[in-house]
Design an enzyme around this catalytic site. Structure first.
Site, PDB file in Angstrom:
ATOM      1  N   GLN A  65       0.815  -1.220   0.000  1.00  0.00           N
ATOM      2  CA  GLN A  65       0.000   0.000   0.000  1.00  0.00           C
ATOM      3  C   GLN A  65       0.851   1.273   0.000  1.00  0.00           C
ATOM      4  O   GLN A  65       0.348   2.355  -0.249  1.00  0.00           O
ATOM      5  CB  GLN A  65      -0.929   0.024   1.226  1.00  0.00           C
ATOM      6  CG  GLN A  65      -2.013  -1.034   1.182  1.00  0.00           C
ATOM      7  CD  GLN A  65      -2.910  -0.912   2.396  1.00  0.00           C
ATOM      8  OE1 GLN A  65      -2.612  -1.454   3.453  1.00  0.00           O
ATOM      9  NE2 GLN A  65      -4.007  -0.175   2.255  1.00  0.00           N
ATOM     10  N   HIS A 151      -3.590  -8.232   1.370  1.00  0.00           N
ATOM     11  CA  HIS A 151      -2.830  -7.268   0.566  1.00  0.00           C
ATOM     12  C   HIS A 151      -1.513  -7.866   0.077  1.00  0.00           C
ATOM     13  O   HIS A 151      -1.058  -7.565  -1.022  1.00  0.00           O
ATOM     14  CB  HIS A 151      -2.510  -6.005   1.383  1.00  0.00           C
ATOM     15  CG  HIS A 151      -3.609  -4.988   1.382  1.00  0.00           C
ATOM     16  ND1 HIS A 151      -4.078  -4.384   0.238  1.00  0.00           N
ATOM     17  CD2 HIS A 151      -4.330  -4.450   2.398  1.00  0.00           C
ATOM     18  CE1 HIS A 151      -5.033  -3.521   0.545  1.00  0.00           C
ATOM     19  NE2 HIS A 151      -5.218  -3.538   1.865  1.00  0.00           N
TER      20      HIS A 151
HETATM   21 ZN    ZN Z   1      -6.595  -2.434   2.857  1.00  0.00          ZN
END
Ligand code: ZN
Length: 181
Positions: A65, A151
């Site tokens: 991220q 993720h």
């Molecule tokens: Zn997330």
């Protein structure tokens, strides 16, 4: 809030730029962190990820991220927001129960949906100094861990929705795709 800012200044921590859907790095299988990767650089990354998570009022953040395709997550599902946990190479080794609750994601701004997850789990991981450890989690904490580990596998919470859920978020996702060009 003031306390976090002071801590940030002391440690020279910086807030990282978030990668947002449909950025392709969010779809990549992140690489394991090897023993030789451990050290100052990855510890600094973890500190910056924590600072970013708190600044964005998130409960967890995975390295992809912030543009790093490595198996590293930080979480803080505590109510007081004072108990961050860094997990290197986390693996869920046991999971049980199922429940549904609403989730959002710092990489999918403006989108929330109900996601089915396991209620209890055991996760094994390494610390930043390479020690093998693990913990048991339940409820919200277990949900956060599952979301963040997803993720690392290139998976987003919107992938876990049923047909009705997918339909409900379709427009918002399309808007993010259009905003990205
Ligand atoms: Zn997330």
């Amino acid at each position: 809030m003031g306390k976090i800012a002071m801590a940030d200044e002391r440690a020279g921590v910086r807030r990282l730029k978030l990668r947002v859907y449909p950025d392709e790095i969010l779809r990549r299988l992140a690489l394991p962190v090897s023993e030789k990767d451990l050290g100052e650089t990855i510890s600094k990354l973890a500190e910056d990820m924590k600072a970013t998570m708190y600044a964005e009022s998130g409960v967890g953040l995975a390295a992809p991220q912030v543009g790093i395709s490595s198996r590293l997550i930080v979480i803080d599902p505590s109510e007081r927001r004072d108990s961050p946990i860094v997990m290197v190479n986390p693996v869920i080794v046991d999971a049980s129960g199922k429940d549904v609750a609403e989730e959002g994601c710092l990489s999918i701004p403006g989108v929330r949906a109900k996601v089915r997850r396991c209620v209890r789990l055991v996760v094994e991981f390494e610390t930043l100094s390479g020690e093998k450890t693990g913990l048991e989690a339940e409820g919200f904490a277990a949900r956060v861990i599952q979301h963040e580990i997803d993720h690392l596998d290139g998976k987003l919470f919107v992938d876990r929705l049923g047909p009705a859920g997918r339909l409900a978020v379709r427009k918002a996702l399309r808007e993010l795709e259009e905003a990205a060009g």
